[in-house]
Design an enzyme around this catalytic site. Structure first.
Site, PDB file in Angstrom:
ATOM      1  N   LYS A  19     -46.499  25.159 -20.934  1.00 11.67           N
ATOM      2  CA  LYS A  19     -45.932  26.269 -21.715  1.00 11.67           C
ATOM      3  C   LYS A  19     -44.441  26.455 -21.402  1.00 11.67           C
ATOM      4  O   LYS A  19     -43.626  26.579 -22.309  1.00 11.67           O
ATOM      5  CB  LYS A  19     -46.684  27.584 -21.427  1.00 11.67           C
ATOM      6  CG  LYS A  19     -48.152  27.551 -21.812  1.00 11.67           C
ATOM      7  CD  LYS A  19     -48.838  28.878 -21.549  1.00 11.67           C
ATOM      8  CE  LYS A  19     -48.907  29.258 -20.086  1.00 11.67           C
ATOM      9  NZ  LYS A  19     -49.741  28.384 -19.249  1.00 11.67           N
ATOM     10  N   ARG A  93     -53.083  37.516 -22.343  1.00 10.76           N
ATOM     11  CA  ARG A  93     -54.012  36.640 -21.643  1.00 10.76           C
ATOM     12  C   ARG A  93     -55.429  37.189 -21.664  1.00 10.76           C
ATOM     13  O   ARG A  93     -56.332  36.573 -21.110  1.00 10.76           O
ATOM     14  CB  ARG A  93     -53.568  36.534 -20.193  1.00 10.76           C
ATOM     15  CG  ARG A  93     -53.043  35.162 -19.772  1.00 10.76           C
ATOM     16  CD  ARG A  93     -52.614  35.317 -18.340  1.00 10.76           C
ATOM     17  NE  ARG A  93     -52.418  34.097 -17.639  1.00 10.76           N
ATOM     18  CZ  ARG A  93     -51.241  33.510 -17.449  1.00 10.76           C
ATOM     19  NH1 ARG A  93     -50.157  33.989 -18.011  1.00 10.76           N
ATOM     20  NH2 ARG A  93     -51.151  32.429 -16.713  1.00 10.76           N
ATOM     21  N   ARG A 127     -45.239  20.661  -8.895  1.00 11.86           N
ATOM     22  CA  ARG A 127     -44.297  21.540  -9.624  1.00 11.86           C
ATOM     23  C   ARG A 127     -43.328  22.225  -8.649  1.00 11.86           C
ATOM     24  O   ARG A 127     -43.727  22.750  -7.629  1.00 11.86           O
ATOM     25  CB  ARG A 127     -45.090  22.601 -10.399  1.00 11.86           C
ATOM     26  CG  ARG A 127     -44.212  23.705 -10.950  1.00 11.86           C
ATOM     27  CD  ARG A 127     -44.827  24.417 -12.117  1.00 11.86           C
ATOM     28  NE  ARG A 127     -45.948  25.278 -11.774  1.00 11.86           N
ATOM     29  CZ  ARG A 127     -46.634  25.978 -12.669  1.00 11.86           C
ATOM     30  NH1 ARG A 127     -46.319  25.903 -13.960  1.00 11.86           N
ATOM     31  NH2 ARG A 127     -47.631  26.739 -12.300  1.00 11.86           N
ATOM     32  N   ARG A 160     -44.439  27.296  -5.948  1.00 16.42           N
ATOM     33  CA  ARG A 160     -45.117  28.582  -6.094  1.00 16.42           C
ATOM     34  C   ARG A 160     -46.306  28.656  -5.139  1.00 16.42           C
ATOM     35  O   ARG A 160     -47.058  27.698  -5.026  1.00 16.42           O
ATOM     36  CB  ARG A 160     -45.591  28.740  -7.544  1.00 16.42           C
ATOM     37  CG  ARG A 160     -44.479  29.157  -8.480  1.00 16.42           C
ATOM     38  CD  ARG A 160     -44.855  29.065  -9.926  1.00 16.42           C
ATOM     39  NE  ARG A 160     -46.154  29.644 -10.253  1.00 16.42           N
ATOM     40  CZ  ARG A 160     -46.603  29.765 -11.502  1.00 16.42           C
ATOM     41  NH1 ARG A 160     -45.858  29.371 -12.518  1.00 16.42           N
ATOM     42  NH2 ARG A 160     -47.787  30.269 -11.730  1.00 16.42           N
ATOM     43  N   ARG A 171     -57.410  30.094 -10.932  1.00 16.26           N
ATOM     44  CA  ARG A 171     -56.653  30.413 -12.154  1.00 16.26           C
ATOM     45  C   ARG A 171     -57.297  29.766 -13.370  1.00 16.26           C
ATOM     46  O   ARG A 171     -57.321  30.340 -14.456  1.00 16.26           O
ATOM     47  CB  ARG A 171     -55.194  29.953 -12.003  1.00 16.26           C
ATOM     48  CG  ARG A 171     -54.401  30.877 -11.081  1.00 16.26           C
ATOM     49  CD  ARG A 171     -53.152  30.224 -10.545  1.00 16.26           C
ATOM     50  NE  ARG A 171     -52.211  29.864 -11.567  1.00 16.26           N
ATOM     51  CZ  ARG A 171     -51.280  28.919 -11.428  1.00 16.26           C
ATOM     52  NH1 ARG A 171     -51.175  28.263 -10.279  1.00 16.26           N
ATOM     53  NH2 ARG A 171     -50.462  28.655 -12.404  1.00 16.26           N
TER      54      ARG A 171
HETATM   55  N1  LIG Z   1     -46.874  14.410 -15.334  1.00 13.71           N
HETATM   56  C1  LIG Z   1     -46.531  15.321 -16.251  1.00 13.71           C
HETATM   57  N2  LIG Z   1     -46.080  16.513 -15.856  1.00 13.71           N
HETATM   58  C2  LIG Z   1     -45.744  17.412 -16.817  1.00 13.71           C
HETATM   59  C3  LIG Z   1     -45.854  17.143 -18.207  1.00 13.71           C
HETATM   60  N3  LIG Z   1     -45.455  18.244 -18.897  1.00 13.71           N
HETATM   61  C4  LIG Z   1     -45.103  19.174 -17.982  1.00 13.71           C
HETATM   62  N4  LIG Z   1     -45.269  18.673 -16.726  1.00 13.71           N
HETATM   63  C5  LIG Z   1     -45.060  19.319 -15.428  1.00 13.71           C
HETATM   64  O1  LIG Z   1     -46.250  20.043 -15.145  1.00 13.71           O
HETATM   65  C6  LIG Z   1     -45.965  21.268 -14.474  1.00 13.71           C
HETATM   66  C7  LIG Z   1     -46.525  22.434 -15.296  1.00 13.71           C
HETATM   67  O2  LIG Z   1     -45.757  22.584 -16.489  1.00 13.71           O
HETATM   68  P1  LIG Z   1     -45.227  24.028 -16.948  1.00 13.71           P
HETATM   69  O3  LIG Z   1     -44.362  23.837 -18.134  1.00 13.71           O
HETATM   70  O4  LIG Z   1     -44.690  24.760 -15.766  1.00 13.71           O
HETATM   71  O5  LIG Z   1     -46.661  24.664 -17.407  1.00 13.71           O
HETATM   72  P2  LIG Z   1     -47.155  26.155 -17.635  1.00 13.71           P
HETATM   73  O6  LIG Z   1     -47.827  26.582 -16.357  1.00 13.71           O
HETATM   74  O7  LIG Z   1     -48.131  26.052 -18.767  1.00 13.71           O
HETATM   75  O8  LIG Z   1     -45.942  26.989 -17.982  1.00 13.71           O
HETATM   76  C8  LIG Z   1     -44.444  21.301 -14.286  1.00 13.71           C
HETATM   77  O9  LIG Z   1     -44.129  20.797 -13.003  1.00 13.71           O
HETATM   78  C9  LIG Z   1     -43.931  20.373 -15.395  1.00 13.71           C
HETATM   79  O10 LIG Z   1     -42.675  19.766 -15.060  1.00 13.71           O
HETATM   80  C10 LIG Z   1     -46.313  15.831 -18.601  1.00 13.71           C
HETATM   81  O11 LIG Z   1     -46.432  15.496 -19.787  1.00 13.71           O
HETATM   82  N5  LIG Z   1     -46.650  14.981 -17.585  1.00 13.71           N
HETATM   83  N1  LIG Z   2     -50.583  38.417 -19.256  1.00 14.49           N
HETATM   84  C1  LIG Z   2     -50.978  38.428 -17.969  1.00 14.49           C
HETATM   85  N2  LIG Z   2     -52.025  39.208 -17.587  1.00 14.49           N
HETATM   86  C2  LIG Z   2     -52.448  39.240 -16.311  1.00 14.49           C
HETATM   87  N3  LIG Z   2     -51.890  38.514 -15.334  1.00 14.49           N
HETATM   88  C3  LIG Z   2     -50.840  37.719 -15.648  1.00 14.49           C
HETATM   89  C4  LIG Z   2     -50.336  37.638 -16.985  1.00 14.49           C
HETATM   90  N4  LIG Z   2     -49.293  36.780 -17.005  1.00 14.49           N
HETATM   91  C5  LIG Z   2     -49.154  36.313 -15.751  1.00 14.49           C
HETATM   92  N5  LIG Z   2     -50.084  36.869 -14.929  1.00 14.49           N
HETATM   93  C6  LIG Z   2     -50.260  36.606 -13.471  1.00 14.49           C
HETATM   94  O1  LIG Z   2     -49.210  35.756 -13.033  1.00 14.49           O
HETATM   95  C7  LIG Z   2     -49.717  34.493 -12.603  1.00 14.49           C
HETATM   96  C8  LIG Z   2     -48.734  33.400 -12.981  1.00 14.49           C
HETATM   97  O2  LIG Z   2     -48.587  33.365 -14.376  1.00 14.49           O
HETATM   98  P1  LIG Z   2     -47.815  32.186 -15.106  1.00 14.49           P
HETATM   99  O3  LIG Z   2     -46.494  31.976 -14.495  1.00 14.49           O
HETATM  100  O4  LIG Z   2     -47.901  32.436 -16.559  1.00 14.49           O
HETATM  101  O5  LIG Z   2     -48.654  30.913 -14.648  1.00 14.49           O
HETATM  102  P2  LIG Z   2     -49.322  29.689 -15.340  1.00 14.49           P
HETATM  103  O6  LIG Z   2     -48.886  29.550 -16.741  1.00 14.49           O
HETATM  104  O7  LIG Z   2     -48.929  28.539 -14.483  1.00 14.49           O
HETATM  105  O8  LIG Z   2     -50.756  30.064 -15.202  1.00 14.49           O
HETATM  106  C9  LIG Z   2     -51.093  34.380 -13.237  1.00 14.49           C
HETATM  107  O9  LIG Z   2     -51.963  33.537 -12.518  1.00 14.49           O
HETATM  108  C10 LIG Z   2     -51.552  35.854 -13.203  1.00 14.49           C
HETATM  109  O10 LIG Z   2     -52.006  36.233 -11.919  1.00 14.49           O
END
Ligand SMILES: Nc1nc2c(ncn2[C@@H]2O[C@H](COP(=O)(O)OP(=O)(O)O)[C@@H](O)[C@H]2O)c(=O)[nH]1
Ligand SMILES: Nc1ncnc2c1ncn2[C@@H]1O[C@H](COP(=O)(O)OP(=O)(O)O)[C@@H](O)[C@H]1O
Length: 227
Positions: A19, A93, A127, A160, A171
């Protein structure tokens, strides 16, 4: 002539689905304002605000923050973005959050990153983030130019606390139980647009093409190979 209506979009997907990575590309190409609940919470934790102190205990356990606190925080932040196209990341969420958001504004589209859980787990342990900007790196996929250092500010990157394997499992369980129903909620409203895959670089061109039907590309880059 009246200006075109503002776009209200949400990006969803399990933790680590990309995301943040895809939001950064959307902002670059389509100039939307990005509001990430996770980034906002982390800034609050860093500043040790009341919300930040409370959030930490939930986040460290891989649990969601209570709906009323989260909704108040996000809706308050959205007030300042009234005049812009915006993209919400990490909120809503839960179905209760989605209903509260609906009372305030009309969502136009929900981009769902459908990435399998197995793909995600190993991504998160690699990450690294720049906490103040929310910029995200990955040791294999998108390493910083200098190890451990943010490309733009030169400040140190951190891992993190909630990217530990045990917390990631919790999660993902919270996602299944509390967030998947939100996908159903938006599907029923005809707003859900799912993009399936295991690699961001393969998913992104489809999202780019989809968003081009809604907004012009404002970046200077060659749009034929958008990155
Ligand atoms: N290996 C790999 N890592 C990725 C890819 N896309 C994103 N990432 C990495 O996966 C981790 C999670 O992505 P992030 O954008 O933070 O996901 P979010 O938690 O959904 O916001 C980060 O360290 C990104 O750099 C991919 O296509 N391949
Ligand atoms: N909309 C939400 N409602 C409740 N908790 C949230 C929400 N957004 C984020 N959080 C809290 O913050 C943490 C980290 O969120 P986020 O950075 O979006 O992580 P990721 O996309 O990697 O799961 C979540 O695991 C949760 O504990």
């Amino acid at each position: 002539m009246a200006p075109p209506p503002l776009l209200r979009a949400v990006i969803m997907g399990p933790p680590g689905s990309g995301k943040g990575t895809i939001s950064a590309r959307i902002i670059k190409h389509f100039g939307m304002k990005h509001l990430s609940s996770g980034d906002l919470l982390r800034v609050n934790m860093q500043k040790k605000t009341e919300v930040g102190i409370l959030a930490k205990s939930y986040i460290d356990q891989g649990r969601l923050i209570p709906d009323d606190i989260m909704t108040r925080l996000m809706l308050n932040e959205l007030k300042g973005l009234d005049r812009y196209n915006w993209l919400l990341d990490g909120f809503p969420r839960t179905v209760a959050q989605a209903e509260a958001l609906d009372k305030e504004c009309q969502i136009d589209t929900v981009i769902d990153l459908d990435v399998p859980f197995e793909t995600i787990k190993c991504r998160l342990t690699a990450r690294w983030v720049h906490p103040t900007s929310g910029r995200v790196y990955n040791l294999e996929f998108s390493p910083p130019k200098v190890q451990g250092i943010d490309d733009i500010t030169g400040e140190p990157l951190v891992q993190r606390d909630d990217d530990k394997p045990e917390t990631v499992t919790k999660r993902l369980q919270a996602y299944d139980a509390q967030t998947k129903p939100v996908l159903e909620y938006y599907r029923k409203k005809g707003l859900l647009k799912s993009f399936s895959g295991t690699e961001t670089n393969k998913i992104w061109p489809h999202i780019y093409t989809f968003l081009q039907t809604k907004l012009p590309d404002v970046s200077q880059k060659d749009a034929a190979t958008p990155t």
